[in-house]
Design an enzyme around this catalytic site. Structure first.
Site, PDB file in Angstrom:
ATOM      1  N   ASP A  72      -6.645  16.569 -21.185  1.00 26.40           N
ATOM      2  CA  ASP A  72      -5.255  16.088 -21.201  1.00 26.40           C
ATOM      3  C   ASP A  72      -5.238  14.565 -21.336  1.00 26.40           C
ATOM      4  O   ASP A  72      -6.030  13.872 -20.689  1.00 26.40           O
ATOM      5  CB  ASP A  72      -4.560  16.448 -19.865  1.00 26.40           C
ATOM      6  CG  ASP A  72      -4.366  17.952 -19.713  1.00 26.40           C
ATOM      7  OD1 ASP A  72      -4.455  18.656 -20.744  1.00 26.40           O
ATOM      8  OD2 ASP A  72      -4.156  18.402 -18.584  1.00 26.40           O
ATOM      9  N   ASP A  78      -0.796   9.112 -13.836  1.00 23.30           N
ATOM     10  CA  ASP A  78      -1.936   9.965 -13.444  1.00 23.30           C
ATOM     11  C   ASP A  78      -3.020   9.095 -12.806  1.00 23.30           C
ATOM     12  O   ASP A  78      -3.585   9.409 -11.754  1.00 23.30           O
ATOM     13  CB  ASP A  78      -2.549  10.657 -14.676  1.00 23.30           C
ATOM     14  CG  ASP A  78      -1.726  11.819 -15.200  1.00 23.30           C
ATOM     15  OD1 ASP A  78      -1.653  11.973 -16.441  1.00 23.30           O
ATOM     16  OD2 ASP A  78      -1.147  12.559 -14.380  1.00 23.30           O
ATOM     17  N   GLU A 101      -8.359  16.210 -10.640  1.00 25.80           N
ATOM     18  CA  GLU A 101      -8.129  16.502 -12.065  1.00 25.80           C
ATOM     19  C   GLU A 101      -8.521  15.310 -12.913  1.00 25.80           C
ATOM     20  O   GLU A 101      -8.922  15.445 -14.066  1.00 25.80           O
ATOM     21  CB  GLU A 101      -6.652  16.848 -12.314  1.00 25.80           C
ATOM     22  CG  GLU A 101      -6.337  17.107 -13.786  1.00 25.80           C
ATOM     23  CD  GLU A 101      -4.853  17.211 -14.086  1.00 25.80           C
ATOM     24  OE1 GLU A 101      -4.040  17.158 -13.146  1.00 25.80           O
ATOM     25  OE2 GLU A 101      -4.510  17.351 -15.269  1.00 25.80           O
ATOM     26  N   GLU A 102      -8.383  14.104 -12.344  1.00 29.62           N
ATOM     27  CA  GLU A 102      -8.609  12.874 -13.122  1.00 29.62           C
ATOM     28  C   GLU A 102     -10.031  12.333 -12.994  1.00 29.62           C
ATOM     29  O   GLU A 102     -10.304  11.209 -13.409  1.00 29.62           O
ATOM     30  CB  GLU A 102      -7.580  11.811 -12.697  1.00 29.62           C
ATOM     31  CG  GLU A 102      -6.128  12.256 -12.769  1.00 29.62           C
ATOM     32  CD  GLU A 102      -5.736  12.877 -14.116  1.00 29.62           C
ATOM     33  OE1 GLU A 102      -4.843  13.742 -14.120  1.00 29.62           O
ATOM     34  OE2 GLU A 102      -6.344  12.518 -15.151  1.00 29.62           O
ATOM     35  N   ASP A 120      -4.677  17.438  -7.482  1.00 23.02           N
ATOM     36  CA  ASP A 120      -4.047  17.135  -8.757  1.00 23.02           C
ATOM     37  C   ASP A 120      -3.161  15.944  -8.434  1.00 23.02           C
ATOM     38  O   ASP A 120      -2.079  16.115  -7.859  1.00 23.02           O
ATOM     39  CB  ASP A 120      -3.226  18.346  -9.229  1.00 23.02           C
ATOM     40  CG  ASP A 120      -2.454  18.023 -10.489  1.00 23.02           C
ATOM     41  OD1 ASP A 120      -1.802  18.962 -11.016  1.00 23.02           O
ATOM     42  OD2 ASP A 120      -2.466  16.870 -10.940  1.00 23.02           O
ATOM     43  N   LEU A 122      -1.257  13.843  -9.979  1.00 25.52           N
ATOM     44  CA  LEU A 122       0.092  13.787 -10.510  1.00 25.52           C
ATOM     45  C   LEU A 122       0.306  15.050 -11.335  1.00 25.52           C
ATOM     46  O   LEU A 122      -0.248  15.176 -12.441  1.00 25.52           O
ATOM     47  CB  LEU A 122       0.305  12.521 -11.352  1.00 25.52           C
ATOM     48  CG  LEU A 122       1.733  12.011 -11.500  1.00 25.52           C
ATOM     49  CD1 LEU A 122       2.536  12.874 -12.476  1.00 25.52           C
ATOM     50  CD2 LEU A 122       2.466  11.943 -10.173  1.00 25.52           C
ATOM     51  N   ASP A 123       1.080  15.990 -10.803  1.00 28.15           N
ATOM     52  CA  ASP A 123       1.343  17.249 -11.503  1.00 28.15           C
ATOM     53  C   ASP A 123       2.688  17.151 -12.226  1.00 28.15           C
ATOM     54  O   ASP A 123       3.663  16.640 -11.675  1.00 28.15           O
ATOM     55  CB  ASP A 123       1.367  18.396 -10.495  1.00 28.15           C
ATOM     56  CG  ASP A 123       1.806  19.683 -11.150  1.00 28.15           C
ATOM     57  OD1 ASP A 123       1.036  20.237 -11.947  1.00 28.15           O
ATOM     58  OD2 ASP A 123       2.954  20.107 -10.916  1.00 28.15           O
ATOM     59  N   GLU A 283      -4.979  23.312  -8.501  1.00 28.74           N
ATOM     60  CA  GLU A 283      -3.592  23.753  -8.731  1.00 28.74           C
ATOM     61  C   GLU A 283      -3.402  25.166  -8.169  1.00 28.74           C
ATOM     62  O   GLU A 283      -2.642  25.366  -7.219  1.00 28.74           O
ATOM     63  CB  GLU A 283      -3.254  23.716 -10.231  1.00 28.74           C
ATOM     64  CG  GLU A 283      -3.120  22.289 -10.776  1.00 28.74           C
ATOM     65  CD  GLU A 283      -2.921  22.236 -12.275  1.00 28.74           C
ATOM     66  OE1 GLU A 283      -3.669  22.909 -13.012  1.00 28.74           O
ATOM     67  OE2 GLU A 283      -2.021  21.500 -12.733  1.00 28.74           O
TER      68      GLU A 283
HETATM   69  P1  AHG Z   1      -0.513  18.438 -15.129  1.00 32.12           P
HETATM   70  O1  AHG Z   1       0.591  17.484 -15.437  1.00 32.12           O
HETATM   71  O2  AHG Z   1      -1.196  18.149 -13.804  1.00 32.12           O
HETATM   72  O3  AHG Z   1      -1.480  18.610 -16.271  1.00 32.12           O
HETATM   73  O4  AHG Z   1       0.149  19.862 -14.874  1.00 32.12           O
HETATM   74  C1  AHG Z   1       1.010  20.362 -15.828  1.00 32.12           C
HETATM   75  C2  AHG Z   1       0.967  21.854 -15.712  1.00 32.12           C
HETATM   76  C3  AHG Z   1       1.927  22.389 -14.664  1.00 32.12           C
HETATM   77  O5  AHG Z   1       2.510  21.410 -13.872  1.00 32.12           O
HETATM   78  C4  AHG Z   1       2.981  23.082 -15.469  1.00 32.12           C
HETATM   79  O6  AHG Z   1       3.344  24.311 -14.878  1.00 32.12           O
HETATM   80  C5  AHG Z   1       2.309  23.336 -16.803  1.00 32.12           C
HETATM   81  O7  AHG Z   1       1.330  22.337 -16.966  1.00 32.12           O
HETATM   82  C6  AHG Z   1       3.282  23.229 -17.940  1.00 32.12           C
HETATM   83  O8  AHG Z   1       2.568  23.641 -19.081  1.00 32.12           O
HETATM   84  P2  AHG Z   1       3.317  23.645 -20.502  1.00 32.12           P
HETATM   85  O9  AHG Z   1       3.558  22.192 -20.810  1.00 32.12           O
HETATM   86  O10 AHG Z   1       2.334  24.316 -21.417  1.00 32.12           O
HETATM   87  O11 AHG Z   1       4.593  24.425 -20.321  1.00 32.12           O
HETATM   88 MN    MN Z   2      -0.930  19.880 -12.658  1.00 32.98          MN
HETATM   89 MN    MN Z   3      -2.108  16.361 -13.122  1.00 36.86          MN
END
Ligand code: AHG
Ligand code: MN
Ligand code: MN
Length: 355
Positions: A72, A78, A101-102, A120, A122-123, A283
Site C-alpha cells: 500500500d 500512516d 502494518e508500516e 495498524d 492508521l486504518d 486488523e
Molecule cells: P488501511 O488503511 O490500514 O490499509 O486499511 C484499509 C482497509 C480497511 O480499513 C477497509 O475495510 C478496507 O481497507 C477498504 O478496502 P477497499 O478500499 O478495497 O474497499
Molecule cells: Mn487497516
Molecule cells: Mn493502515
C-alpha cells in the site's frame, strides 16, 4: 455488583487511567498490560489531536513517497501515526516487541518486556482527506520466551487485550481486556473517559457491509448471500436489508458494535486478493477479539479468526464478522455440503434458513 470486567460497580465518565488502576489492583499480573494500554492511549490521543487539525496539519493524506511491506502507498499520516505509537511503546517498560502494518519486520524494543503489541497505526488511509472516520487498531499478547515470532505467530485467542481508537465526529478508545468491551470518549482536555455500559452486538441484523464494486470478483458463496440480501422481501430471505460501506474497518466495526450488522471483506478473484485485503495479525485478530467479547462472531468463512495462526507479519485473511445469526448463515454458504442445500429451490424458496 462487579461489572463484566470483574471490577467494582462501574462509574460512567471514569478516566481511563483510574479504570486501569482499578483493573490492575483487582488481580495479580496485570501491571504490564495496564501500562501498555496507557501508552497506546497516550499515542492515540496525540494522533487524534493531529487528525482534528485536518489540512491545517499539512497534507496528511498525501503519499509519503514509499509503499509499505503490503504494497500500500504510505500516506503521511500512516507514517506519523506509526512514529507516534512506536515512540510511546519505546518509552513503556512493559513492551518487548512491536509489529506494525508500516514496518517490514517485527521490532524488538526492550529485553524483559512482558508484552508484544501489533498495530495498524492508521486504518482507513484512503479516507484521510475525506474527513470520515479513521483509526488505530491494536492487539496485545504476552511476550513469548520464544522471542518475537513466538510472540505474534500464534492464535488470536491468546491476545490479552485488543482495541481501536476511532478518530471521528467524536474520538474514542474501544477496548477489551478479556471480559467485555468498554468505550472511552476523548474529552476536550485530551483525557479518555468511560462513556458506556459494555458494548454488545445484537444476534440478528438486516444490515450488511461489503464493497459491492467487487461483485464480479466474489466467489459463489458470498455472491449468493449478497444476492439474497438484495432480493429482499421478494427473495428467499423474505425481508429487506440495508447496506453500509465506510472503507474504514474501524468505522464499520464501530457501527456494528453500536447497532449490529455483518461485515464482509472476502477472498476474491483479483490477483493478490486470494485471501482478501485485510491483515490477520493487526486488523482481523484484534477486531475478532472485540467482536467475540461483544457477543458476535468472526470467521474467514470456514475457520474462526481467533483460531488462525499467522505465518507472516502481513498475511491477509478473508474476514466476516458481526451479528452471530448472519455470520452463521455465511458460514453455511461456505460449507460445500450445505451450500447446494441452501441454494436448492426447496430451501431457497421456503427460506428455512431465515437467519
Ligand atoms: P488501511 O488503511 O490500514 O490499509 O486499511 C484499509 C482497509 C480497511 O480499513 C477497509 O475495510 C478496507 O481497507 C477498504 O478496502 P477497499 O478500499 O478495497 O474497499
Ligand atoms: Mn487497516
Ligand atoms: Mn493502515
Amino acid at each position: 455488583m462487579a461489572g463484566a470486567t470483574g471490577l467494582l460497580p462501574e462509574a460512567a465518565g471514569e478516566e481511563l487511567d483510574a479504570y486501569l488502576a482499578r483493573w490492575r489492583q483487582a488481580a495479580a499480573g496485570r501491571d504490564a498490560v495496564a501500562e501498555t494500554i496507557a501508552a497506546l492511549a497516550r499515542a492515540t490521543a496525540e494522533i487524534a489531536a493531529l487528525v482534528r487539525l485536518g489540512p491545517l496539519a499539512g497534507a496528511l493524506g498525501a503519499a509519503a513517497g514509499a509503499a509499505n511491506a503490503d504494497g500500500d502507498i504510505q500516506k503521511k499520516l500512516d507514517v506519523l501515526a506509526n512514529d507516534a505509537v512506536l515512540k510511546a511503546l519505546r518509552a513503556c517498560e512493559a513492551v518487548a516487541y512491536f509489529a506494525s502494518e508500516e514496518e517490514e519486520e517485527i521490532q524488538s524494543l526492550r529485553a524483559g518486556g512482558a508484552c508484544a503489541v501489533a498495530v495498524d497505526p492508521l486504518d482507513g488511509s484512503s479516507n484521510i482527506d475525506a474527513n470520515t472516520s479513521i483509526g488505530t487498531i491494536f492487539s496485545v499478547y504476552p511476550a513469548s520466551p520464544d522471542g518475537a515470532t513466538g510472540s505474534f505467530f500464534r492464535p488470536g485467542s491468546e491476545q490479552v487485550a485488543a482495541g481501536y481508537a476511532i478518530y471521528g465526529p467524536f474520538s474514542a478508545l474501544v477496548l477489551t481486556l478479556g471480559a467485555g468491551v468498554d468505550m472511552f470518549v476523548l474529552d476536550p482536555s485530551g483525557l479518555y473517559r468511560r462513556a458506556d455500559a459494555h458494548m454488545s452486538i445484537p444476534r440478528s441484523t438486516r444490515e450488511y457491509a461489503i464493497n459491492a464494486s467487487n461483485y464480479r470478483y466474489w466467489l459463489e458463496p458470498v455472491r449468493d448471500f449478497i444476492d439474497d440480501c438484495i432480493a429482499g422481501a421478494e427473495g428467499p430471505r423474505a425481508k429487506d436489508f440495508n447496506m453500509r460501506w465506510l472503507a474504514s474497518l474501524v468505522g464499520d466495526t464501530h457501527r456494528i458494535l453500536s447497532r449490529g450488522g455483518v461485515f464482509l471483506y472476502p477472498a476474491d478473484k483479483r490477483p493478490g486478493y486470494e485471501r482478501g485485503r485485510l491483515r490477520l495479525m493487526y486488523e482481523a485478530a484484534p477486531i475478532a477479539f472485540l467482536v467475540e467479547q461483544a457477543g458476535g462472531d468472526a470467521t474467514d468463512g470456514l475457520t474462526r479468526i481467533l483460531d488462525k495462526v499467522p505465518g507472516a507479519l502481513h498475511e491477509r485473511t478473508p474476514l466476516v464478522f458481526g451479528s452471530s445469526d448472519k455470520v452463521a448463515r455465511i458460514v453455511e454458504h461456505h460449507a460445500d455440503s450445505s451450500h447446494a442445500r441452501i441454494r436448492s429451490p426447496l430451501f431457497g424458496k421456503r427460506g428455512l434458513f431465515r437467519a
